[in-house]
Design a protein around this motif. Structure first.
Motif, short mmCIF file in Angstrom:
data_model
loop_
_atom_site.label_atom_id
_atom_site.label_comp_id
_atom_site.label_asym_id
_atom_site.label_seq_id
_atom_site.Cartn_x
_atom_site.Cartn_y
_atom_site.Cartn_z
N UNK A 126 -50.39 6.43 13.42
CA UNK A 126 -49.41 7.39 12.93
C UNK A 126 -49.97 8.01 11.65
N UNK A 127 -49.60 9.25 11.40
CA UNK A 127 -50.16 9.98 10.28
C UNK A 127 -49.06 10.48 9.35
N UNK A 128 -49.31 10.34 8.05
CA UNK A 128 -48.35 10.82 7.08
C UNK A 128 -49.04 11.52 5.92
N UNK A 129 -48.27 12.29 5.17
CA UNK A 129 -48.77 13.00 4.00
C UNK A 129 -47.97 12.56 2.79
N UNK A 130 -48.67 12.22 1.71
CA UNK A 130 -48.04 11.94 0.42
C UNK A 130 -48.78 12.77 -0.61
N UNK A 131 -48.12 13.81 -1.12
CA UNK A 131 -48.83 14.77 -1.97
C UNK A 131 -48.04 15.12 -3.22
N UNK A 132 -48.74 15.21 -4.34
CA UNK A 132 -48.18 15.81 -5.55
C UNK A 132 -48.39 17.32 -5.43
N UNK A 133 -47.31 18.06 -5.18
CA UNK A 133 -47.45 19.50 -4.93
C UNK A 133 -46.13 20.18 -5.27
N UNK A 134 -46.22 21.46 -5.57
CA UNK A 134 -45.01 22.21 -5.90
C UNK A 134 -44.35 22.78 -4.64
N UNK A 135 -43.49 23.77 -4.81
CA UNK A 135 -42.70 24.31 -3.70
C UNK A 135 -43.54 25.01 -2.64
N UNK A 154 -44.23 13.62 2.72
CA UNK A 154 -43.60 13.31 1.44
C UNK A 154 -44.26 14.18 0.37
N UNK A 155 -43.51 15.11 -0.21
CA UNK A 155 -44.02 16.03 -1.22
C UNK A 155 -43.27 15.79 -2.52
N UNK A 156 -44.01 15.62 -3.60
CA UNK A 156 -43.42 15.21 -4.87
C UNK A 156 -42.30 16.14 -5.34
N UNK A 157 -42.50 17.45 -5.20
CA UNK A 157 -41.49 18.40 -5.67
C UNK A 157 -40.20 18.32 -4.87
N UNK A 158 -40.29 17.77 -3.67
CA UNK A 158 -39.10 17.65 -2.82
C UNK A 158 -38.36 16.33 -3.04
N UNK A 159 -39.10 15.30 -3.45
CA UNK A 159 -38.48 13.98 -3.59
C UNK A 159 -38.27 13.57 -5.04
N UNK A 160 -38.82 14.35 -5.98
CA UNK A 160 -38.56 14.09 -7.39
C UNK A 160 -39.34 12.96 -8.02
#
Length: 244
Positions: A126-135, A154-160
């Protein structure tokens, strides 16, 4: 980080920038420098960007993910230092802004990104993304046809919350219904990615295309040149076919 037990790995989590996608910044900056009669090859500019990125990742953690107005003069001076150039920073930035209107700097997937991700999925991961990124993260993913390649994003700007905070990794585990021991992370920033993974007990592969260059300060052996190396690292010998 201990040795990876490949048989345990079920979920592969990826960083985004300079792991799955890159920009055409080198070509644009080369044209910028030409306006100052400063000639550098694309290879020289690419290495200077790599060294500047790694220096900022090490010494000024988190800065590169902020508004570029906060760090761009600082970063441009560092870039020119590695290029052995002494140029007026404000003028360089002004010319660079003009050049980016003529040739926009855009995030593009590496040629091997989709083939590698699809091959890993075919192998059962299974593949996932965890990124520090803006909108803009979703737009980058969609434009490159990558959004559909992941089971979880999972995007940092979306999860805070941002890497290396353990909370962003714990959130990923919960959404993916997987444990740290069953997961492997692949990213290019030791201080966000490796150190963040260590907080939650997840193994991490560090991407560095130039062997030890830029990361000389690190004593870390789990280094690969690109995500293409993940297949063999996990013990698989199949070579993915090229996507037309």
């Amino acid at each position: 980080m201990g040795e990876v037990d490949a048989a345990m790995i079920q979920y592969l989590w990826f960083d985004l920038g300079y792991t799955l996608v890159k920009t055409n910044r080198e070509e644009v900056y080369q044209k910028t420098l030409e306006r100052f009669e400063a000639i550098r090859t694309l290879d020289e500019i690419t290495m200077a960007y790599h060294q500047a990125d790694k220096l900022f990742m090490r010494e000024y953690q988190g800065v590169l993910g902020k508004d570029s107005r906060v760090f761009m003069p600082w970063y441009t001076g560092t870039l020119n230092y590695f290029l052995q150039l002494s140029l007026p920073i404000e003028e360089v930035i002004q010319v660079h802004m003009v050049m980016t209107k003529e040739q926009p700097v855009q995030w593009q997937a590496f040629d091997f990104t989709k083939t590698t991700l699809r091959h890993l999925r075919e192998l059962g991961y299974k593949l996932g993304l965890i990124s520090n990124w803006n909108h803009t993260a979703r737009e980058v993913l969609t434009r490159n046809g990558l959004e559909e390649e992941f089971d979880e994003i999972i995007i940092s700007s979306e999860v805070g919350v941002e890497k290396p905070d353990s909370a962003i990794f714990e959130l990923a585990f919960a959404k993916g219904n997987v444990t740290a021991g069953q997961s492997l992370y692949i990213g290019d920033n030791y201080y966000d990615d490796v150190m963040g993974c260590q907080k939650v007990g997840m193994n991490c592969l560090l991407i560095n295309p130039y062997e030890k260059q830029g990361i000389e300060e690190l004593d870390y052996k789990h280094v690969v040149s690109s995500i293409q190396d993940v297949v063999s690292y996990l013990g698989h010998s199949q070579v993915p076919l090229e996507i037309k």
